[in-house]
Design a protein around this motif. Structure first.
Motif, short mmCIF file in Angstrom:
data_model
loop_
_atom_site.label_atom_id
_atom_site.label_comp_id
_atom_site.label_asym_id
_atom_site.label_seq_id
_atom_site.Cartn_x
_atom_site.Cartn_y
_atom_site.Cartn_z
N UNK A 83 8.04 26.59 -84.30
CA UNK A 83 9.11 26.93 -83.38
C UNK A 83 10.44 26.77 -84.10
N UNK A 84 10.92 27.85 -84.67
CA UNK A 84 12.17 27.87 -85.42
C UNK A 84 12.93 29.14 -85.05
N UNK A 85 14.21 29.15 -85.37
CA UNK A 85 15.02 30.34 -85.13
C UNK A 85 15.64 30.88 -86.42
N UNK A 86 15.15 30.39 -87.55
CA UNK A 86 15.57 30.94 -88.83
C UNK A 86 14.49 30.66 -89.88
N UNK A 87 14.38 31.59 -90.82
CA UNK A 87 13.47 31.42 -91.94
C UNK A 87 14.20 31.83 -93.21
N UNK A 88 13.88 31.15 -94.31
CA UNK A 88 14.44 31.51 -95.60
C UNK A 88 13.32 31.51 -96.63
N UNK A 89 13.51 32.31 -97.68
CA UNK A 89 12.50 32.39 -98.73
C UNK A 89 13.15 32.68 -100.07
N UNK A 90 12.50 32.21 -101.12
CA UNK A 90 12.89 32.56 -102.49
C UNK A 90 11.84 33.46 -103.11
N UNK A 91 11.02 34.05 -102.27
CA UNK A 91 9.96 34.94 -102.76
C UNK A 91 10.34 36.39 -102.55
N UNK A 92 10.52 37.09 -103.62
CA UNK A 92 10.85 38.51 -103.53
C UNK A 92 9.68 39.29 -102.94
N UNK A 93 10.01 40.30 -102.15
CA UNK A 93 8.98 41.13 -101.53
C UNK A 93 8.47 40.61 -100.21
N UNK A 119 17.93 34.97 -89.16
CA UNK A 119 18.16 34.05 -88.05
C UNK A 119 18.26 34.81 -86.74
N UNK A 120 17.81 34.14 -85.68
CA UNK A 120 17.88 34.64 -84.31
C UNK A 120 19.03 33.93 -83.63
N UNK A 121 20.13 34.66 -83.40
CA UNK A 121 21.33 34.04 -82.85
C UNK A 121 21.63 34.58 -81.46
N UNK A 122 21.09 33.93 -80.46
CA UNK A 122 21.51 34.18 -79.09
C UNK A 122 22.67 33.25 -78.78
N UNK A 123 23.11 33.26 -77.55
CA UNK A 123 24.21 32.38 -77.16
C UNK A 123 23.89 30.91 -77.44
N UNK A 124 22.70 30.39 -77.03
CA UNK A 124 22.42 28.97 -77.31
C UNK A 124 22.33 28.67 -78.81
N UNK A 125 21.71 29.58 -79.57
CA UNK A 125 21.60 29.35 -81.01
C UNK A 125 22.94 29.38 -81.72
N UNK A 126 23.83 30.26 -81.24
CA UNK A 126 25.18 30.30 -81.80
C UNK A 126 25.86 28.96 -81.63
N UNK A 127 25.79 28.41 -80.40
CA UNK A 127 26.42 27.12 -80.12
C UNK A 127 25.73 26.00 -80.90
#
Length: 253
Positions: A83-93, A119-127
């Motif tokens: 349950x997250x609202x953002x993901x990051x990766x250093x894997x190309x492709x 990232x998923x930025x709705x109103x709550x996530x923005x805040x």
């Protein structure tokens, strides 16, 4: 689909899928009541249209928070999607996907460092601060905010996103740039403007934004317009690599 120096950004509309009403047609959200088989078919179609391996797309269980997952491959088939609202990766492709139906999808990439984020930025996530959180996670993987290019996908515009006066004040207290007024003169929130401001404060200045308002566009899903409806997907990935080698299958929200 946009291409910036090795980084790819893409967003879907609602057409070309197999889902029936009220999810017609290209619903990519797996937690909105649609037939799971239709969602799988739609996700496969969307990936192949973009030249992606459907098994090399990372989805999230989005909860309107600010937690970030660092990934180096797709989730294990049948496993729990965090349950997250953002993901990051250093894997190309490896493609990172955000599901929306009015919220702002935030796609980021540093092609030099080979780091991408979504990232998923709705109103709550923005805040809550999901935007600085995802940029921070990318920086820890070697990205430089001055090199990051960002694209904001289709979302509800500030002229349409009507909210109670107290809610506008609450959001604007956290992110002043989000303060807006509808075309009818009532209180509103401009989430995308808030996202752009937060990106700027992290040092990310290369930002483009879709000109599509999901509430106004019949070609896009809008929760505020339809309530029971499908979800669009926005994707970011970097050229190169063989992300599909990390695992088979695709699952997620």
């Amino acid at each position: 689909m946009a291409h910036v120096s090795g980084a790819h950004f893409a967003s879907t509309d609602r057409w070309g899928g197999v889902s029936a009403a009220p999810y017609a047609e290209l619903n990519l959200g797996g937690a909105v009541g649609d037939d799971p088989a239709a969602v799988r078919t739609n996700r496969e179609r969307a990936a192949r249209w973009l030249g992606l391996d459907p098994a090399a797309v990372v989805w999230m269980n989005q909860v309107h928070g600010k937690d970030v997952a660092v990934v180096d491959g797709p989730w294990a088939p049948g496993g729990t999607i965090p349950s997250v609202d953002a993901v990051v990766t250093a894997r190309r492709g490896l493609a990172l996907a955000v599901l929306t139906a009015d919220c702002t999808p935030v796609l980021l990439a540093d092609p030099v460092a080979g780091v991408a984020g979504a990232a998923h930025a709705g109103r709550p996530g923005l805040v809550a601060g999901v935007v600085p959180a995802v940029v921070g996670a990318m920086t820890r993987l070697g990205a430089d905010p001055a090199r990051i290019v960002a694209h904001l996908g289709p979302s509800v515009c500030g002229g349409c996103y009507e909210v109670p006066e107290a809610m506008r004040a609450e959001v604007a207290e956290a992110v002043p740039e989000s303060w807006a007024t509808t075309r009818g003169g009532t209180p509103a929130v401009d989430v995308a403007a808030g996202v752009r401001a937060q990106l700027g404060r992290t040092g990310v200045s290369a930002v483009t934004q879709s000109d599509i308002c999901t509430l106004e566009s019949a070609d896009h899903f809008s929760y505020r317009r339809e309530r029971v409806t499908g979800r669009l997907a926005s994707y970011v990935w970097l050229e190169g690599g063989h992300a599909a080698d990390a695992g088979e299958g695709e699952s997620g929200r």
